[in-house]
Design a protein around this motif. Structure first.
Motif, mmCIF file in Angstrom:
data_model
loop_
_atom_site.group_PDB
_atom_site.id
_atom_site.type_symbol
_atom_site.label_atom_id
_atom_site.label_comp_id
_atom_site.label_asym_id
_atom_site.label_seq_id
_atom_site.Cartn_x
_atom_site.Cartn_y
_atom_site.Cartn_z
ATOM 1 N N THR A 168 20.511 -1.629 -4.456
ATOM 2 C CA THR A 168 19.894 -2.535 -3.498
ATOM 3 C C THR A 168 18.400 -2.235 -3.450
ATOM 4 O OG1 THR A 168 20.159 -1.044 -1.617
ATOM 5 C CG2 THR A 168 21.987 -2.562 -2.074
ATOM 6 N N ALA A 169 17.643 -3.112 -2.807
ATOM 7 C CA ALA A 169 16.203 -2.875 -2.662
ATOM 8 C C ALA A 169 15.952 -1.609 -1.848
ATOM 9 C CB ALA A 169 15.543 -4.080 -1.997
ATOM 10 N N ALA A 208 16.817 3.670 -14.957
ATOM 11 C CA ALA A 208 18.032 3.582 -14.142
ATOM 12 C C ALA A 208 18.789 2.287 -14.441
ATOM 13 C CB ALA A 208 17.685 3.667 -12.665
ATOM 14 N N PHE A 209 18.071 1.170 -14.535
ATOM 15 C CA PHE A 209 18.725 -0.097 -14.861
ATOM 16 C C PHE A 209 19.334 -0.049 -16.257
ATOM 17 C CE2 PHE A 209 16.080 -2.341 -11.525
ATOM 18 C CZ PHE A 209 17.164 -2.715 -10.751
ATOM 19 N N CYS A 210 18.623 0.547 -17.198
ATOM 20 C CA CYS A 210 19.144 0.638 -18.570
ATOM 21 C C CYS A 210 20.377 1.529 -18.643
ATOM 22 C CB CYS A 210 18.066 1.143 -19.512
ATOM 23 S SG CYS A 210 16.772 -0.068 -19.799
ATOM 24 N N HIS A 223 14.188 4.094 -1.558
ATOM 25 C CA HIS A 223 14.474 5.458 -1.125
ATOM 26 C C HIS A 223 14.577 6.429 -2.307
ATOM 27 C CE1 HIS A 223 15.981 8.637 1.428
ATOM 28 N NE2 HIS A 223 16.981 8.807 0.573
ATOM 29 N N TRP A 224 15.342 6.081 -3.310
ATOM 30 C CA TRP A 224 15.596 6.995 -4.426
ATOM 31 C C TRP A 224 14.363 7.241 -5.282
ATOM 32 C CZ3 TRP A 224 20.707 4.374 -6.349
ATOM 33 C CH2 TRP A 224 21.738 4.656 -5.459
ATOM 34 N N TYR A 225 13.519 6.228 -5.433
ATOM 35 C CA TYR A 225 12.378 6.338 -6.338
ATOM 36 C C TYR A 225 11.042 6.359 -5.598
ATOM 37 C CZ TYR A 225 16.099 5.412 -9.553
ATOM 38 O OH TYR A 225 17.289 5.485 -10.237
ATOM 39 N N ASP A 226 11.076 6.485 -4.281
ATOM 40 C CA ASP A 226 9.879 6.581 -3.445
ATOM 41 C C ASP A 226 8.915 5.420 -3.715
ATOM 42 O OD1 ASP A 226 8.323 7.746 -1.455
ATOM 43 O OD2 ASP A 226 7.147 8.882 -2.915
ATOM 44 N N VAL A 227 9.463 4.214 -3.668
ATOM 45 C CA VAL A 227 8.702 2.996 -3.926
ATOM 46 C C VAL A 227 8.490 2.282 -2.596
ATOM 47 C CG1 VAL A 227 8.789 0.763 -5.096
ATOM 48 C CG2 VAL A 227 9.674 2.785 -6.226
ATOM 49 N N ASN A 229 4.786 5.259 -13.566
ATOM 50 C CA ASN A 229 5.809 6.288 -13.647
ATOM 51 C C ASN A 229 7.038 5.880 -12.834
ATOM 52 O OD1 ASN A 229 7.103 8.700 -14.200
ATOM 53 N ND2 ASN A 229 6.096 9.772 -12.526
ATOM 54 N N LYS A 230 6.825 5.358 -11.641
ATOM 55 C CA LYS A 230 7.938 4.902 -10.798
ATOM 56 C C LYS A 230 8.635 3.708 -11.432
ATOM 57 C CE LYS A 230 5.948 6.636 -6.543
ATOM 58 N NZ LYS A 230 5.432 6.313 -5.210
#
Length: 76
Positions: A22-23, A14-16, A28-32, A6-7
């Motif tokens: 940045t990493a 987001a890339f598409c 932070h944004w996607y809780d990865v 899901n992440k």
């Protein structure tokens, strides 16, 4: 497993959509926990993600991930 995919899908979308991140922003944004692993997975699936260094006016360099434009087909 489902949570990780899901992440990965959220980062893929987001890339598409043309995001440049940045990493740290991906984490932070996607809780990865490991954004490098997400990028590695997406590259393995055939997504052309490139790492571009950008330097600000104070000389600090940050690396941004973005989706590279598709190569155009050559006319035969």
């Amino acid at each position: 497993m489902n949570q990780n995919s899901n992440k990965t899908n959220r980062v893929y979308k987001a890339f598409c959509d043309g995001k440049v991140m940045t990493a740290k922003q991906i984490a932070h944004w996607y809780d990865v926990k490991n954004p490098y692993e997400i990028v590695r997975r997406l590259r393995g699936e055939g997504l052309n993600i490139v790492l571009n260094p950008k330097t600000d006016t104070k000389g600090r360099t940050n690396n941004f991930y973005s989706l590279a434009p598709a190569k155009r087909a050559r006319a035969a």
